[in-house]
Design a protein around this motif. Structure first.
Motif, mmCIF file in Angstrom:
data_model
loop_
_atom_site.group_PDB
_atom_site.id
_atom_site.type_symbol
_atom_site.label_atom_id
_atom_site.label_comp_id
_atom_site.label_asym_id
_atom_site.label_seq_id
_atom_site.Cartn_x
_atom_site.Cartn_y
_atom_site.Cartn_z
ATOM 1 N N ILE A 70 0.793 -1.357 0.056
ATOM 2 C CA ILE A 70 0.084 0.050 -0.100
ATOM 3 C C ILE A 70 0.740 1.396 -0.001
ATOM 4 O O ILE A 70 0.472 2.406 -0.143
ATOM 5 C CB ILE A 70 -0.952 0.087 1.185
ATOM 6 C CG1 ILE A 70 -2.241 0.654 0.818
ATOM 7 C CG2 ILE A 70 -0.354 0.566 2.535
ATOM 8 C CD1 ILE A 70 -3.404 0.512 1.782
ATOM 9 N N GLU A 71 2.121 1.065 0.303
ATOM 10 C CA GLU A 71 3.203 2.363 0.296
ATOM 11 C C GLU A 71 3.201 2.817 -1.166
ATOM 12 O O GLU A 71 3.069 3.754 -1.390
ATOM 13 C CB GLU A 71 4.569 1.685 0.829
ATOM 14 C CG GLU A 71 4.961 2.115 2.124
ATOM 15 C CD GLU A 71 6.155 1.615 2.554
ATOM 16 O OE1 GLU A 71 6.898 1.509 1.555
ATOM 17 O OE2 GLU A 71 6.235 0.843 3.404
ATOM 18 N N ARG A 72 3.243 2.046 -2.334
ATOM 19 C CA ARG A 72 3.306 2.509 -3.629
ATOM 20 C C ARG A 72 2.202 1.635 -4.407
ATOM 21 O O ARG A 72 2.548 0.450 -4.757
ATOM 22 C CB ARG A 72 4.600 2.206 -3.999
ATOM 23 C CG ARG A 72 5.537 3.356 -4.033
ATOM 24 C CD ARG A 72 7.164 3.325 -4.421
ATOM 25 N NE ARG A 72 7.497 2.225 -3.434
ATOM 26 C CZ ARG A 72 8.562 1.555 -3.870
ATOM 27 N NH1 ARG A 72 9.482 1.808 -4.746
ATOM 28 N NH2 ARG A 72 8.941 0.704 -2.664
ATOM 29 N N PRO A 73 0.969 2.005 -4.029
ATOM 30 C CA PRO A 73 -0.087 1.126 -4.775
ATOM 31 C C PRO A 73 0.109 1.164 -6.199
ATOM 32 O O PRO A 73 0.461 2.343 -6.803
ATOM 33 C CB PRO A 73 -1.386 1.844 -4.445
ATOM 34 C CG PRO A 73 -1.069 3.057 -3.574
ATOM 35 C CD PRO A 73 0.556 3.252 -3.575
ATOM 36 N N GLY A 74 -0.225 0.194 -6.933
ATOM 37 C CA GLY A 74 -0.169 0.008 -8.361
ATOM 38 C C GLY A 74 1.451 -0.564 -8.545
ATOM 39 O O GLY A 74 1.442 -1.000 -9.659
ATOM 40 N N ALA A 75 2.488 -0.039 -7.933
ATOM 41 C CA ALA A 75 3.681 -0.782 -8.340
ATOM 42 C C ALA A 75 3.573 -2.331 -8.046
ATOM 43 O O ALA A 75 3.172 -2.831 -7.070
ATOM 44 C CB ALA A 75 4.887 0.031 -7.528
ATOM 45 N N VAL A 76 4.446 -2.973 -8.905
ATOM 46 C CA VAL A 76 4.559 -4.513 -8.721
ATOM 47 C C VAL A 76 5.587 -4.711 -7.498
ATOM 48 O O VAL A 76 6.886 -4.228 -7.685
ATOM 49 C CB VAL A 76 4.781 -5.067 -9.927
ATOM 50 C CG1 VAL A 76 4.993 -6.359 -9.709
ATOM 51 C CG2 VAL A 76 3.870 -4.989 -10.802
ATOM 52 N N LEU A 77 5.488 -5.382 -6.526
ATOM 53 C CA LEU A 77 6.691 -5.707 -5.834
ATOM 54 C C LEU A 77 6.957 -7.132 -5.854
ATOM 55 O O LEU A 77 5.977 -8.262 -5.780
ATOM 56 C CB LEU A 77 6.071 -5.487 -4.168
ATOM 57 C CG LEU A 77 6.258 -3.917 -3.723
ATOM 58 C CD1 LEU A 77 5.810 -4.026 -2.264
ATOM 59 C CD2 LEU A 77 7.636 -3.413 -4.037
ATOM 60 N N GLY A 78 8.106 -7.531 -5.974
ATOM 61 C CA GLY A 78 8.575 -8.914 -6.263
ATOM 62 C C GLY A 78 8.689 -9.828 -5.043
ATOM 63 O O GLY A 78 8.335 -9.208 -3.954
ATOM 64 N N LYS A 79 8.606 -10.913 -5.140
ATOM 65 C CA LYS A 79 8.544 -11.931 -3.881
ATOM 66 C C LYS A 79 9.567 -11.692 -3.012
ATOM 67 O O LYS A 79 9.476 -11.692 -1.694
ATOM 68 C CB LYS A 79 8.322 -13.193 -4.346
ATOM 69 C CG LYS A 79 7.874 -14.432 -3.399
ATOM 70 C CD LYS A 79 7.682 -15.822 -3.892
ATOM 71 C CE LYS A 79 8.416 -16.783 -3.019
ATOM 72 N NZ LYS A 79 8.481 -18.085 -3.377
ATOM 73 N N SER A 80 10.796 -11.533 -3.568
ATOM 74 C CA SER A 80 11.959 -11.359 -2.763
ATOM 75 C C SER A 80 11.969 -10.011 -2.034
ATOM 76 O O SER A 80 12.284 -9.907 -0.696
ATOM 77 C CB SER A 80 13.140 -11.437 -3.833
ATOM 78 O OG SER A 80 13.138 -10.250 -4.715
#
Lengths: 225, 471
Positions: free
Chosen positions: A162-172
């Motif tokens: 939710i810090e950067r909604p829309g951005a993709v965060l990898g599993k790592s």
């Protein structure tokens, strides 16, 4: 939220790591300035809890070096020296907040949340997205008029997304947020927590991006926060 | 009594004594002199009268008449005071009074036939010279009174003493004023001191002062500097101690909150274990603070007694045996020779060695060994106590710093208070010994205490002490 803790007293250091984990923070803790600088070099922290007096130097020196490199990392200074002029020196030295020892764990967590959200450019403690109003202080969220509670690990992942909604965060990247929990990160942990989050927030709240990771789904028109 | 008054009295008494003895001496000298002169005058006068009679210059009968008539209207009167001071009687050898001067007593002046004599006639003391002329058959007696002689001496003395008596008050005044002026530098210092507040420890103003006062001012300034620095170090120490206690307290509080908030028993137990650890550590720190305060407060006691070192070390070893077991570190003592220490507080050595051993036990990894050895060095004049561990040692650049208070080594990881080596150092200072820290061969730290001890008191020590970890 991954926090770097630099504190030389091992009992306190341990207490900070465990205590902050209850508030949804993941922390990495080191005892000396040199180790602290190495950890900062590696990066990946949203904030730092810094002891003023370290065995191999002053926390203020470390802070000065950090700021001279242009870092805006939120820093909360922790010290036994909390007379007014010492607080002033700490704050003027680049600290975002200052807490005298001994302190209250909940106050520390609240102050950390405050300097972190200010760093994100928010004044309100709560974060809203797509119908969810998240209260980091209580690790609770409200969605569709219903209050949802989250475990610290679930919360850590949700908070990261939710810090950067829309951005993709990898599993790592998400695993890094969980790194530091004493039980370690098992390979399926992120999947397990995302699954639990989906069951609490609705299956479409978190999207899986094949081969890349996770992100929050864009808000539906009527529910824009 | 003020110095001024004291000096004044001393000077007055000394001056008075000198004057009094001068008066006594002058009086004695004057009396002797006057006696001689007047005696000479008596004999001269007597012989003169005899010679006048012998020359038939005067007729005795007429002379008697003249003498009777003389006196009241004599033109030859040197001074009223000394009028009628000489009396003359002329006696026949047979004992008849032939004639006498006016003012002479009625009784015979002397029973002597010739020469000087003293007699008492009509209640008056007389000094008489009798000149006899057997050819003429007369005795001429010339006399003056003792009273006149004493009066003369008295007036000479009065003439001498009176001006001095008048000058005396002026002299006393001068002495008093001079004393005041002479003591002014002291007064100034006293005034400056009495105007200061008790907490003012700044040096006295550096103004030109008398050479007698300068050491006083310098001594005071030196004392004040020492007091100020002692007070400063005390203040720093208290502030440091308070700060240093805040960190373990903070750890305690945080762990207590963790224990209260922890959702599962495992986390709670862990927090409680941490609390126990923090309490132990805080306890040690408080003990060290108290040790330090005790050593600092130590004033050299009067009596120094010989004290054998070995039993002291044995006590420390016994105390630390359980700690060594907990740490899993073998603690060995190799006390080949026991030295005898000459000091007032041998327990300080126990405190020092205990701190070294605690450090060594903390530094040594599990399964390693800590050894305590003692032997005589410098031909038995000193005793070396060594503690060696197999820990990571102290980095070279830190060796000089670690004996400062609250300085922790980088590798100490906050486990200690930063006071241990400072205590050892302070204790060594009090025992006139020294602490040296070196990196031991093959890793680890070698801490050595060298203490002066009574030579010739080196003997075999108590049997080997061993404290090994529980198997």
């Amino acid at each position: 939220m991954r926090i770097l803790i630099i504190e030389d007293d091992d009992v306190l250091r341990d207490g900070l790591v465990v205590g902050l984990s209850f508030a949804g923070f993941t922390s990495e803790a080191v005892a000396t300035r040199v180790e602290g600088e190495a950890a900062l070099e590696a990066g990946g922290f949203s904030g730092m809890v810094l002891d003023l007096m370290l065995p191999d130097g002053s926390g203020l020196d470390l802070l000065a070096r950090l700021r001279s490199r242009g870092s805006t990392l939120p820093v909360l200074m922790l010290t036994a020296r909390d007379r007014p002029h010492e607080r002033v020196a700490g704050l003027d030295g680049g600290a975002d907040d200052y807490l005298g020892k001994p302190f209250d764990l909940e106050e520390l967590a609240a102050r950390l949340r405050a300097i972190l959200r200010r760093a994100e450019g928010r004044a309100d403690g709560r974060i809203a997205w797509n119908g969810l109003v998240l209260d980091p202080a209580k690790m609770k969220g409200e969605i569709a008029g219903e209050v949802q509670t989250f475990s610290p690990k679930e919360f850590a992942i949700l908070r990261a997304l939710i810090e950067r909604p829309g951005a993709v965060l990898g599993k790592s990247a998400l695993e890094e947020r969980l790194y530091g929990w004493e039980d370690g990160v098992e390979s399926n942990t992120v999947e397990v927590h995302v699954h639990r989050l989906r069951s609490k927030l609705g299956a479409s709240f978190i999207e899986t991006v094949r081969g890349a990771g996770y992100r929050l789904a864009p808000p539906t028109a009527k529910e824009t926060a | 009594m003020s110095i001024r008054l004291r000096l004044f009295l001393i000077l007055v008494l000394a001056t008075g004594a000198v004057w009094a003895s001068a008066v006594v001496w002058t009086r004695a000298r004057t009396e002797a002199h006057v006696e001689r002169v007047l005696d000479a005058r008596l004999s001269e006068a007597a012989r003169m009268v005899v010679s006048l009679i012998a020359d038939n210059s005067i007729d005795l009968g007429a002379a008697a008449g003249v003498m009777e008539g003389a006196g009241t209207e004599t033109a030859f009167a040197p001074a009223a005071d000394y009028e009628h001071r000489l009396s003359c009687q002329i006696w026949s050898v047979e004992g008849g009074l032939l004639g006498q001067s006016e003012g002479a007593p009625d009784g015979r002046l002397s029973s002597n036939s010739s020469g000087f004599s003293t007699s008492d006639v009509d209640g008056q003391a007389w000094r008489v010279y009798t000149a006899e002329d057997p050819d003429l058959g007369i005795r001429v007696m010339v006399a003056d009174t003792r009273a006149m002689r004493e009066n003369l001496v008295g007036s000479i003395i009065t003439a001498l003493v009176l001006p001095a008596g008048l000058v005396l008050p002026a002299l006393l005044g001068l002495i008093w004023i001079s004393l005041g002026r002479g003591l002014a530098p002291l007064d100034r210092v006293a005034r400056v001191l009495s105007n200061r507040s008790a907490s003012d420890l700044t040096p006295l103003p550096d103004e030109p002062a008398a050479s007698e006062v300068r050491p006083l001012i310098e001594g005071l300034n030196g004392l004040m500097t020492r007091v100020a620095s002692a007070r400063e170090s005390e203040r720093t120490f208290t502030a440091f101690a308070a700060h240093e206690l805040k960190t373990p307290l903070s750890g305690l509080k945080t762990q207590a909150q963790v224990a209260a908030m922890s959702p599962d028993p495992a986390t709670k137990d862990r927090a409680l274990a941490q609390i126990q650890k923090a309490v132990d550590r805080t306890d040690r720190m408080v003990r060290q603070l108290l040790d330090m305060a005790a050593i600092e407060a130590e004033v050299a006691e009067a009596g120094e007694h010989p004290a054998s070192i070995a039993p002291l070390l044995a006590d420390v070893m016994e105390d630390l045996a359980s700690l060594a077991r907990v740490k899993g570190v073998a603690l060995h003592a190799d006390l080949k020779e026991s030295c005898v220490l000459q000091c007032s507080r041998p327990l300080l050595l126990g405190t020092a060695v205990r701190n070294l051993l605690e450090n060594a036990l903390a530094a040594g990894p599990q399964g390693s060994e800590v050894t305590l050895t003692m032997h005589a060095v410098e031909e038995g004049r000193s005793c070396a106590i060594r503690v060696r561990d197999h820990g990571s040692g102290i980095p070279l650049d830190e060796l000089a710093l670690v004996t400062r208070r609250f300085v922790r080594g980088r590798q100490a990881e906050g486990a200690g208070s930063g006071l241990g080596l400072a205590i050892v150092d302070l204790a060594m200072e009090r025992l006139r010994g020294r602490l040296s820290l070196t990196r031991a061969e093959g890793g680890g730290l070698l801490a050595e205490l060298v203490l002066p001890c009574l030579s010739g008191h080196v003997g075999p020590a108590v049997p080997d002490l061993q404290a090994s970890p529980a198997k």
